[in-house]
Design an enzyme around this catalytic site. Structure first.
Site, short mmCIF file in Angstrom:
data_model
loop_
_atom_site.label_atom_id
_atom_site.label_comp_id
_atom_site.label_asym_id
_atom_site.label_seq_id
_atom_site.Cartn_x
_atom_site.Cartn_y
_atom_site.Cartn_z
N HIS A 15 7.37 -5.01 7.05
CA HIS A 15 7.07 -4.44 8.66
C HIS A 15 6.35 -5.51 9.45
O HIS A 15 5.77 -6.27 8.84
CB HIS A 15 5.70 -2.58 7.96
CG HIS A 15 4.46 -3.61 7.81
ND1 HIS A 15 3.00 -2.58 7.78
CD2 HIS A 15 3.91 -5.02 7.26
CE1 HIS A 15 2.08 -2.89 7.40
NE2 HIS A 15 2.12 -4.55 6.87
N CYS A 34 -0.57 -10.41 11.06
CA CYS A 34 0.13 -8.60 10.77
C CYS A 34 0.89 -7.97 12.13
O CYS A 34 1.64 -7.20 11.42
CB CYS A 34 -0.93 -7.66 10.19
SG CYS A 34 -1.75 -8.14 8.55
N HIS A 40 6.83 -8.87 8.01
CA HIS A 40 6.16 -9.47 7.48
C HIS A 40 6.44 -8.58 5.67
O HIS A 40 6.52 -7.08 6.15
CB HIS A 40 5.21 -9.57 6.39
CG HIS A 40 4.11 -8.99 7.37
ND1 HIS A 40 4.08 -8.74 8.48
CD2 HIS A 40 3.17 -8.00 5.92
CE1 HIS A 40 2.84 -7.67 8.44
NE2 HIS A 40 2.55 -7.33 7.05
N HIS A 42 5.36 -6.26 2.15
CA HIS A 42 4.72 -6.04 0.54
C HIS A 42 5.35 -5.06 -0.14
O HIS A 42 6.83 -4.48 -0.13
CB HIS A 42 3.25 -5.01 1.69
CG HIS A 42 2.87 -5.26 3.24
ND1 HIS A 42 1.17 -6.01 1.98
CD2 HIS A 42 2.77 -5.05 3.72
CE1 HIS A 42 1.18 -6.59 3.13
NE2 HIS A 42 1.56 -5.71 4.29
N ASP A 80 11.98 2.10 0.91
CA ASP A 80 12.10 1.16 -0.35
C ASP A 80 13.75 -0.11 0.42
O ASP A 80 14.82 0.25 0.32
CB ASP A 80 12.74 0.95 -1.86
CG ASP A 80 12.78 -0.09 -2.84
OD1 ASP A 80 11.66 -0.92 -2.40
OD2 ASP A 80 13.78 0.26 -3.78
N HIS A 81 13.33 -1.11 0.41
CA HIS A 81 13.93 -2.44 1.21
C HIS A 81 14.30 -2.03 2.43
O HIS A 81 15.60 -1.88 2.60
CB HIS A 81 15.34 -2.49 -0.26
CG HIS A 81 14.77 -3.08 -1.41
ND1 HIS A 81 14.38 -3.10 -2.10
CD2 HIS A 81 15.02 -4.68 -1.34
CE1 HIS A 81 14.16 -3.75 -2.71
NE2 HIS A 81 14.50 -4.94 -2.64
N GLU A 125 -1.59 -1.64 -1.16
CA GLU A 125 -0.46 -2.61 0.22
C GLU A 125 -0.69 -3.59 -0.35
O GLU A 125 0.17 -4.65 -0.63
CB GLU A 125 -0.85 -2.38 1.76
CG GLU A 125 0.45 -2.86 2.79
CD GLU A 125 -0.41 -2.84 3.73
OE1 GLU A 125 -0.09 -1.93 4.98
OE2 GLU A 125 -1.41 -2.89 4.69
NI NI Z 1 1.47 -5.66 6.08
#
Ligand code: NI
Length: 135
Positions: A15, A34, A40, A42, A80-81, A125
């Site tokens: 995200h 961020c 990036h 998580h 996911d992914h 997160e």
């Molecule tokens: Ni983040």
């Protein structure tokens, strides 16, 4: 007598925190790294908690197999992914913070559960940063 049943799940997603109506400078000021434009990732950990009375015929609050399949179909397959900003329609107009993600997940699951069950969703997160939502 009410009992809470918990199911853990997991998804990896990318995200970027960015308010589209702000300048790059303002986004960096508020969101720091961020907000960096190349995204990036998580490793999100999800805990879905369902509270209700024990069904006298089954001895269960909810069949964990049903809950597991529900989380897989509606959340893991969708998230996911994925790049949450680009690939997941819920975040077209919503910044994919942990707070907004947990509300989206709760809304999706709430529609699938019978109304006599209470729902709480917890989203990690990072191992130290997590949010909860109960509606
Ligand atoms: Ni983040």
């Amino acid at each position: 007598m009410k009992v809470t049943v918990h199911r853990k799940a997991h998804f990896n997603a990318a995200h970027r925190l960015c308010n589209k109506s702000w300048s790059d400078e303002k986004n960096i000021e508020v969101f720091g790294k961020c907000s960096s434009p190349n995204y990036h990732g998580h490793n999100y950990e999800l805990v879905v908690s369902v509270t209700g009375t024990i069904n006298q015929d089954t001895g269960m609050v909810i069949d964990l197999k049903i809950l597991k399949d529900l989380i897989y179909e509606k959340i893991e397959k969708e998230f996911d992914h994925k790049n949450l900003n680009l690939d997941v329609s819920y975040f077209q107009d919503k910044i994919p913070t942990a707070e907004n993600i947990v509300v989206v997940i709760w809304d999706i699951l709430r529609k699938e559960l019978s109304s006599h069950l209470e729902l709480e969703v917890t989203l990690y997160e990072t191992p130290r940063n997590f949010v909860t939502y109960t509606g």
